[in-house]
Design an enzyme around this catalytic site. Structure first.
Site, PDB file in Angstrom:
ATOM      1  N   LYS A   1       0.822  -1.187  -0.092  1.00 41.72           N
ATOM      2  CA  LYS A   1      -0.005   0.214  -0.082  1.00 41.72           C
ATOM      3  C   LYS A   1       0.803   1.216   0.091  1.00 41.72           C
ATOM      4  CE  LYS A   1      -3.932  -2.139   2.456  1.00 41.72           C
ATOM      5  NZ  LYS A   1      -4.962  -2.270   3.666  1.00 41.72           N
TER       6      LYS A   1
ATOM      7  N   TYR B   1     -12.410  -2.382  -3.122  1.00 35.11           N
ATOM      8  CA  TYR B   1     -12.954  -2.644  -1.949  1.00 35.11           C
ATOM      9  C   TYR B   1     -14.570  -2.490  -1.790  1.00 35.11           C
ATOM     10  CZ  TYR B   1      -8.347  -2.277   0.302  1.00 35.11           C
ATOM     11  OH  TYR B   1      -6.955  -2.562   0.923  1.00 35.11           O
TER      12      TYR B   1
ATOM     13  N   ASN C   1      -1.909  -0.161   7.324  1.00 40.29           N
ATOM     14  CA  ASN C   1      -1.381  -1.274   7.769  1.00 40.29           C
ATOM     15  C   ASN C   1      -0.653  -2.096   6.500  1.00 40.29           C
ATOM     16  OD1 ASN C   1      -3.592  -1.872   5.982  1.00 40.29           O
ATOM     17  ND2 ASN C   1      -4.612  -3.435   7.213  1.00 40.29           N
TER      18      ASN C   1
ATOM     19  N   HIS D   1      -1.975  -5.162   1.433  1.00 40.66           N
ATOM     20  CA  HIS D   1      -3.362  -5.947   1.217  1.00 40.66           C
ATOM     21  C   HIS D   1      -2.871  -7.440   0.596  1.00 40.66           C
ATOM     22  CE1 HIS D   1      -7.148  -7.303  -0.342  1.00 40.66           C
ATOM     23  NE2 HIS D   1      -6.756  -7.715  -1.485  1.00 40.66           N
TER      24      HIS D   1
ATOM     25  N   GLU E   1      -9.246 -10.807  -7.849  1.00 41.66           N
ATOM     26  CA  GLU E   1      -8.255  -9.615  -7.651  1.00 41.66           C
ATOM     27  C   GLU E   1      -6.900  -9.632  -8.423  1.00 41.66           C
ATOM     28  OE1 GLU E   1      -7.435  -9.561  -3.438  1.00 41.66           O
ATOM     29  OE2 GLU E   1      -9.339  -8.701  -2.962  1.00 41.66           O
TER      30      GLU E   1
HETATM   31  P1  IDP Z   1      -7.630  -7.325   5.470  1.00 40.27           P
HETATM   32  O1  IDP Z   1      -6.691  -6.030   4.763  1.00 40.27           O
HETATM   33  O2  IDP Z   1      -7.009  -7.791   6.636  1.00 40.27           O
HETATM   34  O3  IDP Z   1      -8.250  -8.332   4.650  1.00 40.27           O
HETATM   35  P2  IDP Z   1     -10.421  -6.309   5.727  1.00 40.27           P
HETATM   36  O4  IDP Z   1     -11.322  -6.297   6.920  1.00 40.27           O
HETATM   37  O5  IDP Z   1     -10.766  -6.913   4.618  1.00 40.27           O
HETATM   38  O6  IDP Z   1      -8.861  -6.332   6.245  1.00 40.27           O
HETATM   39  O7  IDP Z   1     -10.289  -4.502   5.617  1.00 40.27           O
HETATM   40  C1  IDP Z   1      -9.640  -4.049   4.315  1.00 40.27           C
HETATM   41  C2  IDP Z   1      -8.920  -2.819   4.917  1.00 40.27           C
HETATM   42  O8  IDP Z   1      -9.549  -1.773   5.302  1.00 40.27           O
HETATM   43  C3  IDP Z   1      -7.920  -3.105   5.910  1.00 40.27           C
HETATM   44  O9  IDP Z   1      -6.798  -3.801   5.388  1.00 40.27           O
HETATM   45  C4  IDP Z   1      -7.689  -1.685   6.186  1.00 40.27           C
HETATM   46  O10 IDP Z   1      -6.633  -0.973   5.368  1.00 40.27           O
HETATM   47  C5  IDP Z   1      -8.906  -1.082   6.378  1.00 40.27           C
HETATM   48  N1  IDP Z   1      -9.501  -1.243   7.590  1.00 40.27           N
HETATM   49  C6  IDP Z   1     -10.535  -2.314   7.932  1.00 40.27           C
HETATM   50  N2  IDP Z   1     -10.620  -1.991   9.285  1.00 40.27           N
HETATM   51  C7  IDP Z   1     -10.568  -0.709   9.379  1.00 40.27           C
HETATM   52  C8  IDP Z   1     -11.087   0.312  10.464  1.00 40.27           C
HETATM   53  O11 IDP Z   1     -11.538  -0.207  11.631  1.00 40.27           O
HETATM   54  N3  IDP Z   1     -10.454   1.386  10.459  1.00 40.27           N
HETATM   55  C9  IDP Z   1      -9.817   1.870   9.472  1.00 40.27           C
HETATM   56  N4  IDP Z   1      -9.446   1.184   8.356  1.00 40.27           N
HETATM   57  C10 IDP Z   1      -9.915  -0.047   8.478  1.00 40.27           C
HETATM   58 MG    MG Z   2      -9.949  -8.188   3.408  1.00 38.40          MG
END
Ligand code: IDP
Ligand code: MG
Length: 153
Positions: free
Chosen positions: A13, A53, A116, A119, A130
């Protein structure tokens, strides 16, 4: 007999690129034993971000997530190997870096869910969708490495 080969998508990212962690992150997957079959640097635009997304539309963090992923260039890659989807998710670590296991990418380099770093596809169906969203079939290269017989038997 070798385990079933899978392909999965990762995105380093914008924060991963800005923090100069691309090499470190890709290196972890190489060292794990996975093979790179597709790789490029792109700037994700809003329509692509919304497609990627779509499952999160309507959630409280959605607008911030679309802004985050479009802030700056990203590196997208397709990794191949035995159990690649699960191997990559485990190497990436939990969604929230402050809870992610030390030793995982998010657990070693992150502190906040809003940044984080990476992805990774979460299941065979999403991996297929994807990969196709970011790569044409002729951008994915099939090949063997000499080391592969020492990684999977
Ligand atoms: P993942 O990336 O571990 O699969 P997902 O639940 O699919 O996690 O969420 C997609 C992305 O959305 C996360 O990687 C993160 O960047 C963002 N995200 C998820 N939950 C939150 C939140 O509570 N606050 C802000 N960003 C979030
Ligand atoms: Mg995810």
């Amino acid at each position: 007999m070798p385990a079933e080969t899978e392909r999965t998508l990762i995105i380093v990212k914008p924060d991963g690129v800005q923090r100069a962690l691309v090499g470190e992150i890709l290196s972890r997957f190489e060292r794990r034993g996975l093979r790179l079959v597709g790789l490029k640097l792109i700037h994700i635009d809003r329509p692509l971000a919304e497609q990627h997304y779509a499952e999160h539309q309507g959630k409280p963090f959605y607008d911030g997530l679309i802004e985050y992923i479009t802030l700056s260039p990203v590196v997208v890659a397709v990794l191949e190997g035995p159990h690649a989807i699960q191997v990559v998710r485990n190497t990436v670590g939990g969604t929230r870096p402050h809870e992610a296991a030390p030793g995982s990418i998010r657990g070693d380099f992150g502190v906040d869910v809003g940044r984080n770093l990476i992805h990774a596809s979460d299941a065979p169906e999403t991996a297929q969708t994807e990969v196709a969203l970011y790569f044409k079939s002729n951008e994915l290269l099939s090949y063997q490495r000499d080391v592969d017989r020492w990684i999977s038997g």
